[in-house]
Write an enzyme that holds these catalytic residues in place. Structure first.
Site, PDB file in Angstrom:
ATOM      1  N   LYS A  13       0.828  -1.209   0.000  1.00  0.00           N
ATOM      2  CA  LYS A  13       0.000   0.000   0.000  1.00  0.00           C
ATOM      3  C   LYS A  13       0.865   1.263   0.000  1.00  0.00           C
ATOM      4  O   LYS A  13       0.609   2.188  -0.753  1.00  0.00           O
ATOM      5  CB  LYS A  13      -0.930   0.020   1.230  1.00  0.00           C
ATOM      6  CG  LYS A  13      -1.900  -1.149   1.311  1.00  0.00           C
ATOM      7  CD  LYS A  13      -2.924  -0.950   2.418  1.00  0.00           C
ATOM      8  CE  LYS A  13      -2.353  -1.026   3.825  1.00  0.00           C
ATOM      9  NZ  LYS A  13      -1.943  -2.385   4.242  1.00  0.00           N
ATOM     10  N   ARG A  88     -10.139   0.169   8.219  1.00  0.00           N
ATOM     11  CA  ARG A  88      -9.770  -1.214   8.501  1.00  0.00           C
ATOM     12  C   ARG A  88     -10.918  -2.003   9.116  1.00  0.00           C
ATOM     13  O   ARG A  88     -10.753  -3.197   9.397  1.00  0.00           O
ATOM     14  CB  ARG A  88      -8.587  -1.235   9.469  1.00  0.00           C
ATOM     15  CG  ARG A  88      -7.215  -1.270   8.774  1.00  0.00           C
ATOM     16  CD  ARG A  88      -6.168  -1.167   9.848  1.00  0.00           C
ATOM     17  NE  ARG A  88      -4.921  -1.808   9.529  1.00  0.00           N
ATOM     18  CZ  ARG A  88      -3.832  -1.160   9.100  1.00  0.00           C
ATOM     19  NH1 ARG A  88      -3.863   0.128   8.891  1.00  0.00           N
ATOM     20  NH2 ARG A  88      -2.714  -1.819   8.890  1.00  0.00           N
ATOM     21  N   ARG A 127      11.120  -6.352   5.492  1.00  0.00           N
ATOM     22  CA  ARG A 127      10.988  -4.931   5.829  1.00  0.00           C
ATOM     23  C   ARG A 127      11.488  -4.687   7.250  1.00  0.00           C
ATOM     24  O   ARG A 127      12.161  -3.701   7.517  1.00  0.00           O
ATOM     25  CB  ARG A 127       9.527  -4.496   5.674  1.00  0.00           C
ATOM     26  CG  ARG A 127       9.317  -3.013   5.919  1.00  0.00           C
ATOM     27  CD  ARG A 127       7.908  -2.567   5.555  1.00  0.00           C
ATOM     28  NE  ARG A 127       6.907  -3.179   6.426  1.00  0.00           N
ATOM     29  CZ  ARG A 127       5.593  -3.020   6.269  1.00  0.00           C
ATOM     30  NH1 ARG A 127       5.117  -2.320   5.255  1.00  0.00           N
ATOM     31  NH2 ARG A 127       4.744  -3.597   7.101  1.00  0.00           N
ATOM     32  N   ARG A 133      11.301  -1.646  11.715  1.00  0.00           N
ATOM     33  CA  ARG A 133       9.929  -1.360  12.156  1.00  0.00           C
ATOM     34  C   ARG A 133       9.500  -2.379  13.211  1.00  0.00           C
ATOM     35  O   ARG A 133       9.538  -3.595  12.980  1.00  0.00           O
ATOM     36  CB  ARG A 133       8.994  -1.386  10.938  1.00  0.00           C
ATOM     37  CG  ARG A 133       7.615  -0.931  11.286  1.00  0.00           C
ATOM     38  CD  ARG A 133       6.760  -0.760  10.051  1.00  0.00           C
ATOM     39  NE  ARG A 133       5.422  -1.205  10.349  1.00  0.00           N
ATOM     40  CZ  ARG A 133       4.375  -1.001   9.574  1.00  0.00           C
ATOM     41  NH1 ARG A 133       4.513  -0.384   8.436  1.00  0.00           N
ATOM     42  NH2 ARG A 133       3.194  -1.438   9.928  1.00  0.00           N
ATOM     43  N   ARG A 144      -1.199  -9.646  13.191  1.00  0.00           N
ATOM     44  CA  ARG A 144      -1.733  -8.643  12.253  1.00  0.00           C
ATOM     45  C   ARG A 144      -2.462  -9.309  11.093  1.00  0.00           C
ATOM     46  O   ARG A 144      -3.474  -8.801  10.621  1.00  0.00           O
ATOM     47  CB  ARG A 144      -0.591  -7.760  11.727  1.00  0.00           C
ATOM     48  CG  ARG A 144      -0.114  -6.757  12.780  1.00  0.00           C
ATOM     49  CD  ARG A 144       1.299  -6.295  12.536  1.00  0.00           C
ATOM     50  NE  ARG A 144       1.447  -5.475  11.350  1.00  0.00           N
ATOM     51  CZ  ARG A 144       2.602  -5.341  10.696  1.00  0.00           C
ATOM     52  NH1 ARG A 144       3.685  -5.984  11.093  1.00  0.00           N
ATOM     53  NH2 ARG A 144       2.659  -4.551   9.651  1.00  0.00           N
TER      54      ARG A 144
HETATM   55  P1  AMP Z   1       0.084   0.239   8.990  1.00  0.00           P
HETATM   56  O1  AMP Z   1       1.287   1.134   8.919  1.00  0.00           O
HETATM   57  O2  AMP Z   1      -1.046   0.730   8.134  1.00  0.00           O
HETATM   58  O3  AMP Z   1       0.428  -1.205   8.700  1.00  0.00           O
HETATM   59  O4  AMP Z   1      -0.435   0.293  10.496  1.00  0.00           O
HETATM   60  C1  AMP Z   1       0.352  -0.155  11.578  1.00  0.00           C
HETATM   61  C2  AMP Z   1      -0.518  -0.386  12.799  1.00  0.00           C
HETATM   62  O5  AMP Z   1      -1.163   0.836  13.162  1.00  0.00           O
HETATM   63  C3  AMP Z   1      -1.646  -1.383  12.613  1.00  0.00           C
HETATM   64  O6  AMP Z   1      -1.214  -2.711  12.820  1.00  0.00           O
HETATM   65  C4  AMP Z   1      -2.632  -0.925  13.680  1.00  0.00           C
HETATM   66  O7  AMP Z   1      -2.228  -1.335  14.963  1.00  0.00           O
HETATM   67  C5  AMP Z   1      -2.495   0.589  13.624  1.00  0.00           C
HETATM   68  N1  AMP Z   1      -3.442   1.179  12.656  1.00  0.00           N
HETATM   69  C6  AMP Z   1      -3.144   1.827  11.497  1.00  0.00           C
HETATM   70  N2  AMP Z   1      -4.252   2.218  10.860  1.00  0.00           N
HETATM   71  C7  AMP Z   1      -5.295   1.808  11.622  1.00  0.00           C
HETATM   72  C8  AMP Z   1      -6.713   1.879  11.483  1.00  0.00           C
HETATM   73  N3  AMP Z   1      -7.283   2.445  10.412  1.00  0.00           N
HETATM   74  N4  AMP Z   1      -7.469   1.348  12.483  1.00  0.00           N
HETATM   75  C9  AMP Z   1      -6.912   0.768  13.558  1.00  0.00           C
HETATM   76  N5  AMP Z   1      -5.587   0.647  13.737  1.00  0.00           N
HETATM   77  C10 AMP Z   1      -4.779   1.158  12.781  1.00  0.00           C
END
Ligand code: AMP
Length: 189
Positions: A13, A88, A127, A133, A144
């Site tokens: 993404k 999400r 990654r 990260r 996840r």
């Molecule tokens: P990402 O960078 O999009 O993979 O997000 C990393 C983490 O941030 C996720 O595993 C969630 O814990 C949290 N997170 C990001 N976006 C959301 C969302 N829209 N709703 C809930 N948690 C989120």
């Protein structure tokens, strides 16, 4: 043009967002990045976010929707937005509709990057090694992926019913994926 980039963790993404931003001059909203920035700055929100992110869990909808409302307000004059990592859950999708509507905007398309789980795991482990990260470790990755399948993937049907979902084979070369996305978006215009 307001687009959601949708897909499992590690589906590309972020990478495809960058390329779309370059091509169409869109504004990027990555909720994961917003949360990581809070964690870096050690804000109160950052502390709460960290406790969920470290467990591979989603931040509660109410809080997440509030955060999105405020980042969307900052972006209100931009001609278009790419949402990366939001929504999400179904309640988040419904909230997104309302938040756009109240600003006289609408969602045009949801670009879904389809990648098999074993490939997602490989990519996230890589990654994690490259970027450090924190949630890209084997334990959290598994959690996840579970969360994605249970809470997030039902959004596909939600958006298919609205005729907004564009399914993309995300298990290809970056440039090939990008070209396919662009073609599909042009078709949808
Ligand atoms: P990402 O960078 O999009 O993979 O997000 C990393 C983490 O941030 C996720 O595993 C969630 O814990 C949290 N997170 C990001 N976006 C959301 C969302 N829209 N709703 C809930 N948690 C989120």
């Amino acid at each position: 043009m307001n687009i959601v980039l949708f897909g499992g963790p590690g589906s590309g993404k972020g990478t495809q967002s960058e390329k779309l931003i370059e091509k169409y001059g869109l504004h990027h909203i990555s909720t994961g990045e917003v949360l990581r920035e809070h964690i870096r700055k050690e804000t109160d929100l950052g502390k709460i976010a960290k406790s969920y992110i470290d467990e591979g869990q989603l931040i509660p909808d109410d809080l997440m929707i509030q955060i999105l409302d405020s980042v969307l307000e900052e972006a209100k004059d931009k001609p278009g937005v790419i949402f990366d990592g939001f929504p999400r859950t179904i309640p988040q999708a419904e909230a997104l509709n309302k938040l756009l509507e109240k600003r006289g905007k609408e969602l045009h398309a949801v670009v879904g990057l389809e990648v098999p789980d074993d490939e997602l795991v490989k990519r996230m482990i890589n990654r994690g090694k490259m970027t450090g990260r924190a949630d890209d470790n084997e334990d959290t990755i598994k959690k996840r992926l579970n969360v994605y399948h249970k809470q997030t993937s039902p959004l596909k049907d939600h958006y298919k019913k609205q005729n907004k979902y564009i399914s993309i084979d995300g298990n290809k070369e970056i440039e090939h994926i990008f070209d396919t996305i662009v073609k599909e978006l042009e078709n949808k215009k």
